[in-house]
Enzyme design. Structure first.
Site, PDB file in Angstrom:
ATOM      1  N   HIS A  27     -94.448  61.930  87.042  1.00 39.34           N
ATOM      2  CA  HIS A  27     -94.444  62.147  88.497  1.00 39.34           C
ATOM      3  C   HIS A  27     -93.967  60.844  89.131  1.00 39.34           C
ATOM      4  CE1 HIS A  27     -96.290  66.050  88.257  1.00 39.34           C
ATOM      5  NE2 HIS A  27     -97.260  65.571  87.509  1.00 39.34           N
TER       6      HIS A  27
ATOM      7  N   GLU B  17    -105.030  63.670  80.672  1.00 43.30           N
ATOM      8  CA  GLU B  17    -105.528  62.614  81.563  1.00 43.30           C
ATOM      9  C   GLU B  17    -106.908  62.066  81.182  1.00 43.30           C
ATOM     10  OE1 GLU B  17    -105.258  64.396  85.465  1.00 43.30           O
ATOM     11  OE2 GLU B  17    -103.078  64.479  85.382  1.00 43.30           O
TER      12      GLU B  17
ATOM     13  N   ASN C 139    -101.501  64.396  76.899  1.00 48.19           N
ATOM     14  CA  ASN C 139    -100.655  64.339  78.100  1.00 48.19           C
ATOM     15  C   ASN C 139    -101.296  63.450  79.155  1.00 48.19           C
ATOM     16  OD1 ASN C 139     -98.334  65.554  79.530  1.00 48.19           O
ATOM     17  ND2 ASN C 139     -99.872  66.504  80.864  1.00 48.19           N
TER      18      ASN C 139
ATOM     19  N   GLU D 243     -93.982  66.781  83.300  1.00 49.06           N
ATOM     20  CA  GLU D 243     -94.184  67.176  84.698  1.00 49.06           C
ATOM     21  C   GLU D 243     -93.231  66.417  85.621  1.00 49.06           C
ATOM     22  OE1 GLU D 243     -98.380  67.049  85.681  1.00 49.06           O
ATOM     23  OE2 GLU D 243     -98.957  67.783  83.690  1.00 49.06           O
TER      24      GLU D 243
END
Ligand code: XIL
Length: 583
Positions: A231, A149, A195, A260
Site C-alpha cells: 500500500h 500483519e 503477509n 495489495e
C-alpha cells in the site's frame, strides 16, 4: 478462454483495452491479481466490473469474503456463499484464487473476540477454522495468506487474540508456525504465505519477518512465500530497499507476492487526482513491477481492487484515492500503461541449474548436439509452440523465443512459458564452457556459464520421466515391453541424445539424411551389466541432428527380466536408471 469470450459478448463494443497487461504477465509466468467483492461480481447492472476483473486479471483474491468474521459469523456456522462466488467466478474465467486470510487481529467476529475463551479453547477454534476453510477450498485456492500483519512496526510480535491476548498458548512466532502447520495439513498442496504491510523495504518489521522466514525455512516449517502488501503513497521510500528485501527473501527459496498493491493519491472533493500525480503514480507502478520482474521467485502482482470506484482508500485515508490501475469509469490509467511498459522492457531471468538433458534430466553441463530442456525461464510464448521447419532445418526461433549458446541460436524443439527445449549447437565442441542466453521478443536474459562436456549420453524413456522403461524398439519398430521383450541374440533400436561430436560436419537443425552422421567418440553398451555389441551409433534417420539411434545386439549372456541399459560414449555413461525387458 471460451468463458472469457462469453463473458464479454453481452458487452458489445464496450471499450476494453485488449488485456495487454494480462497477456504480458502470462508470458512472463506471473499472476496478475485483483482483490474482489462478490456482490459486485454479481451486480448485473454493472457487468463491466465482472468483465474487467475476468478479462484483465488472471488471479482473484476476496477482499473480505474469506476473513474470519465474514466467513465464520457464528461459532456454529460458516457463511461460504460470498467466497464461493469468487471461487466459482475465477474458475469460470480461468483464474487462480489467493485466499485471504486465516489469522489476523482485525475483522474477527464478536462471538470470538468477546467470548472470553481460554487459550486451549482458542487453539481448538483456530485449528478447526483453518481446517474447515482451507479444507473446503483445497485444490481451488492455490495460495493462502495464512497469517496477516502479525508484527508491529518495531519488529516485535503484535499483541492479538491469537498471539497473547490470551493467545493460543504459544509464544513468539510459534503461533504463526502452528497456523502454517494446520493449513498445510488441511491442504498440503496450497502455497502458504505470511503477509504484512510496511515490510516491503528494509526496516525493523521486514527484518523481523525475514528472521522468522529464515528460521522457518531452516526448520522446514511449511512456509512458501512472503506477501508484501504494497500500500504505497507518492513517497514510497527507497526502491533499492524494496529490491534488497525481495532479494533476501527469494534467496531463501521463498516466493514473493505483491498482495495489495495500490498507490494512493491526494484527490479533490470529486475524487480526482492531478495529471502530475497520476504520472508520478505511473512511474511508481512501473518501478515496483520492474523490481519484481528481476526475481524469478517474485511470482504474483495483485492490486487491492479493480477500479478506483470501489477502492478501500477513500474511506480509510480521507482526502486520498485514485490508487488503482483502472479509473472510476474502468478506463486504464497511466499506471496501467507504465505497468505494461515495465513488463515489455523486462529481461527474462534464467539460471544454469534449470538446464538439463531432455532424456535423463541430468544437468551439470551440455554436449554438442545434446537435446536439452531449460526450465524456469520466466518469459516466453504463452501458448505451447511446436517445432517448425525453416529452409529445411528445425527453426531456432519459435514465436520470438530463442536460446543462444555463445550467441549461436539453438534449434528449438518446443517453447512455452517456463520451458524451452533445444538442441545445443555443434559449435560448442572443444570448448570448456559456453555462455547461454534466452531471448524473448528481442529482449535477452542474463548470460549464464554452462560447462561443455565431450559427451553426455542419455536414453529417452517411454513415459519421458527419465527413468524406467527406455524408448526402445525391436527391429520391426514395435515397442519393447513385458509382452514384447528384447530377444537374446536379437537387435534393439535405442533412442537417445548427448553423443557429442559427429562426423560429416553436422549442421544445426538439419534433418538427418545420407550420409548419416556418426558419433565420433567410442561407443559401448551394457544390458544387465553384460557388454553388448553396438552395430549402429549415429543420427536418427529423418530426425533433427542431435537425436541419436543405437542398434544394439542383446548378448546371449544378458540375464532375463527388467535390466538396466547403459550406453557409454567416450568417458561418460548414461544413467543406469533406464531399463529394457529381456526375454
Ligand atoms: C481492507 C478491505 O479493503 C476493506 O474493505 C475492509 O473494510 C478492511 O480491510 N490490509 C489487509 C486487507 O490485509 O485485508 C485490508 O483490506 C487492507 C489492509
Amino acid at each position: 478462454m471460451m468463458f472469457r469470450l462469453l463473458l464479454l459478448l453481452p458487452l458489445g463494443l464496450l471499450a476494453l483495452q485488449g488485456q495487454d497487461l494480462r497477456l504480458l504477465c502470462e508470458q512472463r509466468g506471473i499472476k496478475l491479481g485483483a482483490a474482489a467483492d462478490p456482490t459486485r461480481i454479481l451486480d448485473t447492472k454493472e457487468i463491466v466490473y465482472a468483465a474487467t476483473l475476468g478479462w484483465e486479471f488472471n488471479q482473484i483474491e476476496p477482499e473480505n469474503a474469506m476473513k474470519f468474521g465474514p466467513i465464520h459469523p457464528s461459532q456454529a456456522s460458516y457463511s461460504f456463499g460470498p467466497a464461493d462466488t469468487i471461487v466459482n467466478f475465477s474458475n469460470a474465467v480461468g483464474q487462480v484464487v489467493r485466499g485471504h486470510t486465516l489469522v489476523w487481529h482485525s475483522q474477527n467476529p464478536d462471538w470470538l473476540t468477546k467470548g472470553n475463551f481460554s487459550s486451549k479453547e482458542l487453539s481448538d477454534i483456530l485449528q478447526s477454522h483453518i481446517n474447515t476453510v482451507v479444507g473446503r477450498y483445497a485444490g481451488r485456492v492455490y495460495a493462502w495468506d495464512v497469517v496477516n500483519e502479525a508484527f508491529n512496526d518495531n519488529g516485535t510480535i503484535r499483541s492479538t487474540i491469537w498471539s497473547d491476548s490470551p493467545g493460543i498458548g504459544l509464544t513468539g512466532t510459534a503461533y504463526i508456525e502452528q497456523a502454517l502447520r494446520w493449513a498445510n495439513s488441511a491442504d498440503p498442496k496450497a502455497l502458504l504465505f505470511y503477509n504484512d504491510y510496511s515490510a516491503e523495504g528494509m526496516n525493523a518489521k521486514s527484518n523481523a519477518v525475514y528472521a522468522m522466514a529464515k528460521d522457518f525455512v531452516t526448520r522446514k516449517v511449511p512456509l512458501h512465500g512472503i506477501g508484501l502488501q504494497m500500500h504505497l503513497t507518492l513517497t514510497p521510500g527507497s526502491l533499492a530497499d524494496i529490491d534488497t528485501n525481495i532479494k533476501r527473501i527469494t534467496d531463501l527459496g521463498l516466493q514473493v507476492h505483491f498482495t495489495e498493491l495500490d498507490v494512493r493519491l491526494p484527490v479533490d472533493s470529486s475524487g480526482n487526482a492531478t495529471a502530475a500525480a497520476l504520472a508520478t503514480q505511473a512511474q511508481i507502478y512501473h518501478d515496483v513491477v520492474a523490481i519484481c520482474l528481476k526475481y524469478p521467485l517474485c511470482t504474483a502482482i495483485q492490486t487491492w481492487g479493480v477500479t478506483d470506484k470501489y477502492s478501500w482508500i477513500p474511506s480509510v485515508f480521507p482526502g486520498f484515492g485514485a490508487a488503482l490501475l483502472f479509473d472510476t469509469s474502468y478506463k486504464p490509467k497511466p499506471a496501467y500503461n507504465s505497468f505494461r511498459d515495465a513488463l515489455a522492457q523486462a529481461a527474462p531471468v534464467i539460471s544454469a541449474s534449470g538446464l538439463v538433458s531432455a532424456a535423463s534430466y541430468e544437468g551439470n553441463g551440455v554436449a554438442p548436439g545434446e537435446i536439452v530442456v531449460l526450465y524456469g525461464n520466466t518469459f516466453g510464448p504463452s501458448i505451447l509452440q511446436l517445432p517448425q521447419l525453416d529452409g529445411g532445418k528445425v527453426s531456432s526461433n519459435l514465436s520470438s523465443a530463442r536460446l543462444l549458446f555463445d550467441g549461436v541460436p539453438a534449434p528449438l524443439i518446443y517453447a512455452r512459458v517456463g520451458q524451452v527445449s533445444a538442441v545445443v549447437p555443434f559449435a560448442v565442441e572443444g570448448k570448456t564452457t559456453t555462455q547461454m542466453q534466452y531471448e524473448y521478443q528481442g529482449v535477452k536474459s542474463n548470460a549464464v556459464t554452462v560447462p561443455v562436456l565431450a559427451s553426455k549420453p542419455a536414453i529417452f524413456t517411454l513415459d519421458t520421466s527419465g527413468t524406467g522403461a527406455g524408448a526402445i524398439l525391436d527391429p520391426n519398430y514395435q515397442v519393447i515391453t513385458a509382452s514384447n521383450p528384447a530377444r537374446k541374440g536379437g537387435v534393439i533400436l535405442v533412442f537417445g541424445t548427448g553423443g557429442g561430436a559427429m562426423t560429416d560436419n553436422p549442421q544445426d537443425g538439419a534433418l538427418a539424411g545420407v550420409p548419416l552422421p556418426q558419433i565420433r567418440d567410442t561407443v559401448s553398451a551394457t544390458i544387465g551389466g553384460v557388454d553388448c555389441k553396438v552395430l549402429y551409433k549415429g543420427a536418427l534417420p529423418g530426425g533433427v541432428l542431435g537425436a541419436l539411434q543405437f542398434n544394439i545386439e542383446v548378448a546371449a549372456g544378458v540375464p532375463s527380466g527388467v535390466r538396466p541399459i547403459v550406453i557409454t560414449i567416450g568417458n561418460k555413461s548414461s544413467p543406469s536408471a533406464v531399463t529394457v525387458v529381456v526375454e
